[in-house]
Design a protein around this motif. Structure first.
Motif, PDB file in Angstrom:
ATOM      1  N   PRO A 184     -17.421  10.798 -42.874  1.00 22.83           N
ATOM      2  CA  PRO A 184     -16.040  11.265 -42.731  1.00 22.83           C
ATOM      3  C   PRO A 184     -15.111  10.048 -42.644  1.00 22.83           C
ATOM      4  O   PRO A 184     -15.562   8.928 -42.342  1.00 22.83           O
ATOM      5  CB  PRO A 184     -16.072  12.054 -41.421  1.00 22.83           C
ATOM      6  N   GLU A 185     -13.827  10.278 -42.885  1.00 24.26           N
ATOM      7  CA  GLU A 185     -12.906   9.143 -43.014  1.00 24.26           C
ATOM      8  C   GLU A 185     -12.894   8.236 -41.789  1.00 24.26           C
ATOM      9  O   GLU A 185     -12.947   7.005 -41.924  1.00 24.26           O
ATOM     10  CB  GLU A 185     -11.491   9.640 -43.305  1.00 24.26           C
ATOM     11  N   GLN A 186     -12.816   8.792 -40.607  1.00 27.00           N
ATOM     12  CA  GLN A 186     -12.718   7.947 -39.418  1.00 27.00           C
ATOM     13  C   GLN A 186     -13.943   7.047 -39.271  1.00 27.00           C
ATOM     14  O   GLN A 186     -13.821   5.870 -38.885  1.00 27.00           O
ATOM     15  CB  GLN A 186     -12.548   8.806 -38.169  1.00 27.00           C
ATOM     16  N   ALA A 187     -15.117   7.567 -39.586  1.00 24.71           N
ATOM     17  CA  ALA A 187     -16.333   6.755 -39.524  1.00 24.71           C
ATOM     18  C   ALA A 187     -16.344   5.708 -40.629  1.00 24.71           C
ATOM     19  O   ALA A 187     -16.748   4.554 -40.414  1.00 24.71           O
ATOM     20  CB  ALA A 187     -17.563   7.645 -39.620  1.00 24.71           C
ATOM     21  N   GLY A 188     -15.901   6.098 -41.830  1.00 31.30           N
ATOM     22  CA  GLY A 188     -15.829   5.141 -42.924  1.00 31.30           C
ATOM     23  C   GLY A 188     -14.866   4.006 -42.627  1.00 31.30           C
ATOM     24  O   GLY A 188     -15.134   2.834 -42.943  1.00 31.30           O
ATOM     25  N   ARG A 189     -13.746   4.326 -41.990  1.00 28.57           N
ATOM     26  CA  ARG A 189     -12.773   3.294 -41.610  1.00 28.57           C
ATOM     27  C   ARG A 189     -13.366   2.344 -40.565  1.00 28.57           C
ATOM     28  O   ARG A 189     -13.077   1.150 -40.556  1.00 28.57           O
ATOM     29  CB  ARG A 189     -11.507   3.945 -41.059  1.00 28.57           C
ATOM     30  N   TYR A 190     -14.175   2.890 -39.674  1.00 35.57           N
ATOM     31  CA  TYR A 190     -14.810   2.051 -38.656  1.00 35.57           C
ATOM     32  C   TYR A 190     -15.758   1.044 -39.317  1.00 35.57           C
ATOM     33  O   TYR A 190     -15.746  -0.149 -38.997  1.00 35.57           O
ATOM     34  CB  TYR A 190     -15.578   2.922 -37.664  1.00 35.57           C
ATOM     35  N   LEU A 191     -16.574   1.516 -40.268  1.00 40.47           N
ATOM     36  CA  LEU A 191     -17.466   0.612 -40.986  1.00 40.47           C
ATOM     37  C   LEU A 191     -16.661  -0.429 -41.756  1.00 40.47           C
ATOM     38  O   LEU A 191     -17.013  -1.619 -41.774  1.00 40.47           O
ATOM     39  CB  LEU A 191     -18.356   1.415 -41.944  1.00 40.47           C
ATOM     40  N   GLN A 192     -15.589   0.005 -42.391  1.00 42.37           N
ATOM     41  CA  GLN A 192     -14.725  -0.929 -43.121  1.00 42.37           C
ATOM     42  C   GLN A 192     -14.190  -2.021 -42.189  1.00 42.37           C
ATOM     43  O   GLN A 192     -14.182  -3.215 -42.532  1.00 42.37           O
ATOM     44  CB  GLN A 192     -13.561  -0.175 -43.754  1.00 42.37           C
ATOM     45  N   GLU A 193     -13.750  -1.608 -41.006  1.00 45.86           N
ATOM     46  CA  GLU A 193     -13.216  -2.559 -40.022  1.00 45.86           C
ATOM     47  C   GLU A 193     -14.256  -3.613 -39.652  1.00 45.86           C
ATOM     48  O   GLU A 193     -13.948  -4.816 -39.557  1.00 45.86           O
ATOM     49  CB  GLU A 193     -12.778  -1.767 -38.790  1.00 45.86           C
ATOM     50  N   LYS A 194     -15.495  -3.175 -39.448  1.00 41.89           N
ATOM     51  CA  LYS A 194     -16.548  -4.116 -39.048  1.00 41.89           C
ATOM     52  C   LYS A 194     -16.910  -5.059 -40.201  1.00 41.89           C
ATOM     53  O   LYS A 194     -17.117  -6.263 -39.979  1.00 41.89           O
ATOM     54  CB  LYS A 194     -17.782  -3.356 -38.579  1.00 41.89           C
ATOM     55  N   LEU A 195     -17.001  -4.545 -41.419  1.00 41.13           N
ATOM     56  CA  LEU A 195     -17.301  -5.410 -42.553  1.00 41.13           C
ATOM     57  C   LEU A 195     -16.143  -6.371 -42.829  1.00 41.13           C
ATOM     58  O   LEU A 195     -16.355  -7.544 -43.173  1.00 41.13           O
ATOM     59  CB  LEU A 195     -17.599  -4.565 -43.789  1.00 41.13           C
TER      60      LEU A 195
END
Length: 382
Positions: A184-195
């Protein structure tokens, strides 16, 4: 002499089926045909081996000769199957004709080729097997600016692997967040933030249209006219099941080779499993479904008809800066995502209005809850 059970393919699906067959019947005649070297390696390591300085040879776990010996199988490598004669139960290859008793198609999948204009479009690199990995290792040497097309599972794993090796990495995807088909978007954004914290740059909602040579490097043009300089462009935009051989033989195909719960195709004595197979309408190109299918099919091939069952099978994304485990809800499932962000992780649960758990996404420290949650999930295929 009885014609052998014949497996086409020496990837994870083909070799695991052979191993399961030997557990069921140690002596059944077995022939394995491979278009490549037949060496056994872990395909998931292809997108995580670079930062650990693994060469292609170091990723090989067992050479073909050792596999043939352990499996008590006739192993034909560098052999291309040209046609299947379904009525005669015969394979026509570039090395001759071979009869089979039962035939298993474990052909895998090809990478999608990006549709790019430009005089360097043919230089885009995809890594789908050990030979591709060897080429990647060679081409990436001395190249600093890497552009990855695709922010899915493989794209994110490669981005992590390359950026921790000191490369400048940019990921381009038409979707709005990484792993958009799984997270889901919020989880995808979290992964993006970490990368991004590692140095990975993302251009999302963007599409590459052309790749041209530019001096000693490359110039990638996007649909909005923006341009990116690069030394190497890689594609990880998805997989396409290999169905051409089956289609030519008259087998029913859809997105993959159509098989039932027993992995039986539309033709008698022919089966399929792994990335090339569409099982009861589902394509699941991951390790755990392949293992489940191999066990069931081995039993069926040796006289114990066994339908494949898929329990909940979480997908692991190998991005060490943000470990990620996903068990997505079934397509069209009714419910909502609930998010809990923590200091070092994020937990997303997909639940029904009556509070039944249908899926989850666990990132960072939240991955510790995987085993506790997976027991509450419904099976994928029962």
């Amino acid at each position: 002499m009885t014609a052998p059970i014949t497996i086409l393919g020496t990837g994870l699906a083909g070799y695991n089926l052979a191993r399961e067959l030997r557990k069921q019947d140690p002596d059944a005649p077995l022939r394995i045909i491979s278009a490549d070297s037949g060496d056994f390696y872990s395909k998931p390591m292809l997108s995580t081996g670079f930062a650990s300085k693994k060469t292609a040879n170091q990723l090989v776990m067992k050479p073909a000769e050792k596999m043939a010996e352990e499996l008590k199988a006739e192993l034909l490598t560098a052999t291309r199957v040209l046609t299947i004669d379904v009525s005669q139960r015969c394979l026509y290859t570039d090395k001759g004709e071979f009869a089979y008793d039962k035939l298993v198609l474990a052909l895998g999948a090809d990478t999608f080729k990006p549709m790019l204009a430009g005089d360097a479009a043919d230089t885009v690199l995809s890594v789908n097997d050990i030979a591709d990995y060897a080429q990647f290792r060679h081409q990436v040497e001395g190249r600093q600016r890497i552009v990855l097309l695709g922010a899915g599972l493989i794209g994110c794993e490669f981005a992590h692997d390359l950026v921790v090796s000191g490369r400048q990495v940019t990921v381009i995807d038409l979707a709005g967040w990484p792993l958009s088909r799984l997270l889901p978007e919020q989880a995808g954004r979290y992964l993006q933030e970490k990368l991004a914290g590692l140095g990975v740059q993302f251009q999302l909602g963007a599409m590459a249209t052309a790749l041209d040579r530019h001096g000693e490097g490359l110039l990638l043009t996007l649909a909005d006219g923006a341009q990116l300089a690069a030394d190497l462009v890689m594609s990880a935009i998805g997989l396409q099941p290999r169905i051409a051989l089956a289609k030519q033989a008259g087998l029913a195909v859809g997105r993959g080779i159509l098989v039932d719960r027993y992995l039986q195709s539309s033709a008698p004595h022919i089966y399929a499993l792994g990335d090339c197979a569409e099982v009861d309408g589902q394509l699941l190109p991951y390790v755990l479904p392949i293992m489940q299918a191999a066990r069931a099919l081995a039993a069926s091939l040796t006289g114990k008809q066994t339908a494949v069952v898929y329990p909940a099978m979480p997908v692991v994304v190998k991005t060490p800066i943000c470990p990620t485990v996903i068990s997505p809800p079934a397509h069209g499932a009714l419910g909502d995502w609930q998010f809990e962000r923590r200091d070092n992780g994020l937990r997303a649960l997909f639940t029904t209005p009556d509070d039944r758990l249908l899926g989850f996404a666990l990132l960072g420290d939240a991955t510790a809850e995987r085993q506790a949650l997976v027991t509450h999930l419904p099976a994928v295929l029962v």
